[in-house]
Write an enzyme that holds these catalytic residues in place. Structure first.
Site, PDB file in Angstrom:
ATOM      1  N   HIS A  30       0.843  -1.201   0.000  1.00 14.97           N
ATOM      2  CA  HIS A  30       0.000   0.000   0.000  1.00 14.97           C
ATOM      3  C   HIS A  30       0.879   1.253   0.000  1.00 14.97           C
ATOM      4  O   HIS A  30       0.697   2.151  -0.816  1.00 14.97           O
ATOM      5  CB  HIS A  30      -0.902  -0.038   1.245  1.00 14.97           C
ATOM      6  CG  HIS A  30      -1.803   1.150   1.393  1.00 14.97           C
ATOM      7  ND1 HIS A  30      -3.166   1.079   1.227  1.00 14.97           N
ATOM      8  CD2 HIS A  30      -1.530   2.441   1.696  1.00 14.97           C
ATOM      9  CE1 HIS A  30      -3.692   2.287   1.415  1.00 14.97           C
ATOM     10  NE2 HIS A  30      -2.714   3.133   1.715  1.00 14.97           N
ATOM     11  N   GLU A  31       1.852   1.276   0.897  1.00 12.79           N
ATOM     12  CA  GLU A  31       2.702   2.472   1.008  1.00 12.79           C
ATOM     13  C   GLU A  31       3.566   2.663  -0.240  1.00 12.79           C
ATOM     14  O   GLU A  31       3.820   3.788  -0.654  1.00 12.79           O
ATOM     15  CB  GLU A  31       3.577   2.394   2.263  1.00 12.79           C
ATOM     16  CG  GLU A  31       2.791   2.317   3.570  1.00 12.79           C
ATOM     17  CD  GLU A  31       1.714   3.384   3.691  1.00 12.79           C
ATOM     18  OE1 GLU A  31       1.906   4.499   3.160  1.00 12.79           O
ATOM     19  OE2 GLU A  31       0.663   3.103   4.295  1.00 12.79           O
ATOM     20  N   HIS A  42      -5.928   8.069  -2.584  1.00 16.11           N
ATOM     21  CA  HIS A  42      -6.461   6.708  -2.674  1.00 16.11           C
ATOM     22  C   HIS A  42      -7.499   6.642  -3.785  1.00 16.11           C
ATOM     23  O   HIS A  42      -8.674   6.412  -3.536  1.00 16.11           O
ATOM     24  CB  HIS A  42      -7.085   6.285  -1.347  1.00 16.11           C
ATOM     25  CG  HIS A  42      -6.090   6.210  -0.227  1.00 16.11           C
ATOM     26  ND1 HIS A  42      -6.192   6.927   0.926  1.00 16.11           N
ATOM     27  CD2 HIS A  42      -4.943   5.505  -0.121  1.00 16.11           C
ATOM     28  CE1 HIS A  42      -5.164   6.666   1.716  1.00 16.11           C
ATOM     29  NE2 HIS A  42      -4.381   5.803   1.103  1.00 16.11           N
TER      30      HIS A  42
HETATM   31 NI    NI Z   1      -2.710   5.175   2.046  1.00 13.79          NI
END
Ligand code: NI
Length: 195
Positions: free
Chosen positions: A149-150, A159
């Site tokens: 995710h990062e 997002h």
């Molecule tokens: Ni995030």
């Protein structure tokens, strides 16, 4: 134009520009000797591991825990993970520092990113390694998912759909290139269990 030898060497490495005055090492015309494999001095291979151009420059853990060395091992495991390395090479990512996130720090700042944080598009990535009760560590796979995710935030700050598309791609490639998941996989079978 005067070009220093260092910058010239760098240019060769980066652009692999052929020098018109020098017969290319891989020249393989009629009557010539077959090309010899290059010794790798000028064109460093992109190795799998932490010494590559792409990867993590530094690992940092919180010092106020007795088992800080265990936290460090976890970050090390991530940095050496073949799946993680694959995506770092593919997208040419160099993360300045991979850090343990303070258990209470930043939680709630971003409802989607409570378990990790990407500062400066990959300058620093923080990951929460410990369980909420601080009694132990979170599952490796869960931590690695947060890392995916990062890492997607290296390219997309929001997002949005592009972000999630990249994140899914990162995750699936991490899994596909993690040999530990390939039990039963036969070399050459072509489909390495993309889950
Ligand atoms: Ni995030």
């Amino acid at each position: 134009r005067v070009i220093g030898t260092a910058s010239l060497a760098l240019e060769r490495v980066q652009l692999a520009r052929p020098d018109p005055l020098v017969r290319p090492a891989d020249f393989d015309g009629p009557g010539r000797r077959p090309a010899r494999p290059f010794d790798g001095e000028l064109y460093p291979r992109a190795p799998v591991g932490t010494c590559s151009r792409w990867g993590f420059s530094e690992l940092r853990v919180l010092g106020n825990f007795a088992d800080a060395n265990q936290a460090h091992s976890l970050l090390e495991q991530l940095a050496r993970d073949p799946g993680v390395n694959y995506v770092m090479q593919k997208w040419h990512w160099r993360v300045g520092a991979l850090c343990e996130m303070a258990p209470d720090g930043r939680v709630g700042v971003d409802p989607v990113c409570v378990l990790g944080l990407n500062q400066g598009r990959g300058a620093v990535i923080y990951l929460r390694l410990r369980t909420d009760d601080l009694a132990g560590f979170r599952r490796y796979d869960a931590i690695r998912e947060v890392l995916a995710h990062e890492l997607a935030h290296n390219e997309h700050a929001e997002h949005d759909s592009r972000f999630y598309k990249l994140m899914r791609e990162i995750l699936s490639e991490m899994n596909r290139h993690d040999w530990r998941r390939l039990k039963g996989f036969r070399l050459g079978s072509g489909n390495a269990g993309a889950r």
